[in-house]
Design an enzyme around this catalytic site. Structure first.
Site, mmCIF file in Angstrom:
data_model
loop_
_atom_site.group_PDB
_atom_site.id
_atom_site.type_symbol
_atom_site.label_atom_id
_atom_site.label_comp_id
_atom_site.label_asym_id
_atom_site.label_seq_id
_atom_site.Cartn_x
_atom_site.Cartn_y
_atom_site.Cartn_z
ATOM 1 N N ASP A 1 -66.503 -62.806 -7.259
ATOM 2 C CA ASP A 1 -65.436 -63.595 -8.177
ATOM 3 C C ASP A 1 -65.133 -64.848 -7.393
ATOM 4 O OD1 ASP A 1 -64.232 -63.285 -10.794
ATOM 5 O OD2 ASP A 1 -62.238 -62.904 -9.478
ATOM 6 N N ASP B 1 -71.498 -61.159 -7.390
ATOM 7 C CA ASP B 1 -70.669 -62.163 -6.783
ATOM 8 C C ASP B 1 -69.525 -61.660 -6.357
ATOM 9 O OD1 ASP B 1 -68.427 -62.670 -9.189
ATOM 10 O OD2 ASP B 1 -70.399 -62.647 -10.080
#
Length: 291
Positions: free
Chosen positions: A211, A209
């Site tokens: 974040d 991802d």
């Protein structure tokens, strides 16, 4: 010469290691408490491999609840000389996209309250940690990735947060502005303890991802982390299997000094060392304590 034994710690989404042969499962006792799980010991090619699920089977342990000292201690007792940690992480750079493997070479510790050393009152030691990752081990991972046509990014700084909550937006922007590359919750104190145990360490950080700093991507959540980790588990297994098949039969000296990290590190005079602590250090520091 010491026989090389490859250790693998599986993180989120990696709870087993396909390709292991002649497998036996062993619950190794540790004076540091309960490890995350029993280790699975087998071989890939000619290389002995020891696998440990960091969070335990079923992912029952949180990052803050893992007994990192017991984990590294049992790996040392199993003979591990070189350790590869597979870890899910968030990214602070556009080019480090979900699904990419990052071979980090530096760490920043933002954890708190975790036991980060085998040593302490009664036996004080200070090991060098300027270069936490073994260059030769990382080079072998790069070569294995090239052989398997798996794209990896070499280098980067991993900031380890306490968790279990994901970052706030302010934290995420601060870490990005500081120049850090990826963020996770588990590689520290793992890397520090491996150095104290004279185990050469390297990380395969699996980006799941961005974040929460990225304006064009959703904030990180468990579903996205698990989905990407599961989708890339087979590639991680292929990479580790290739690394194991091509691994040297004897332990290599580490340019970062991990193979002899305890040389000159113990400060406490022999006559003032705590016998109870020394007994717990039998596996980790036996080489220098019995010399």
């Amino acid at each position: 010469m010491t026989a090389a034994v490859l250790g693998v710690i599986g993180g989120s989404g990696v709870y087993d290691l396909p390709g292991l042969e002649d497998i036996r499962e062993e619950a190794i006792a540790s004076p540091w408490g309960e490890p995350s799980d029993a280790v699975r010991i087998g071989r890939i090619g000619r290389t002995q491999v020891v696998f440990l699920a960091r969070h335990g089977r079923g992912h029952r342990l949180s990052p803050s609840g893992i007994n990192y000292r017991a984990n590294i201690d049992v790996l040392k007792r199993a003979g591990v000389t070189d350790l590869v940690a597979i870890s899910a992480c968030g990214s602070f750079r556009n080019e480090l996209h979900p699904g990419l493997f990052v071979l980090v070479d530096q760490f920043v510790d933002r954890t708190h309250g975790r036991a980060s050393s085998f040593f302490g009152n009664g036996c004080v030691a200070h090991v060098p940690f300027a270069h936490p990752v073994g260059p030769n081990l990382q080079k072998r991972i790069l070569e294995a990735a090239a052989a398997e046509e798996i794209t990896v990014h070499k280098g980067g700084t991993y900031v380890c947060m306490e968790g279990p909550q994901f970052s706030s937006l302010a934290e995420s922007k601060t870490y990005k502005a500081a120049g850090y590359d990826v963020i996770g919750m588990t590689n520290l104190p793992e890397a520090k303890l491996a150095r104290e145990a004279e185990i050469t360490f390297a990380t395969i950080a699996m980006v799941t991802d961005f974040d929460c700093w990225h304006p064009n991507h959703d904030d990180v959540d468990v579903a996205s982390v698990v989905a990407v980790a599961r989708a890339n588990a087979d590639r991680a297994a292929r990479l580790v299997a290739r690394l194991a098949r091509d691994f040297p039969s004897e332990r290599e000296d580490c340019p970062a000094g991990s193979h002899r990290a305890l040389d000159g590190a113990i400060m406490t005079a022999a006559s003032h060392r705590d016998p109870e602590l020394l007994a717990k250090l039998d596996a980790v520091a036996g080489r220098v304590l019995t010399a």
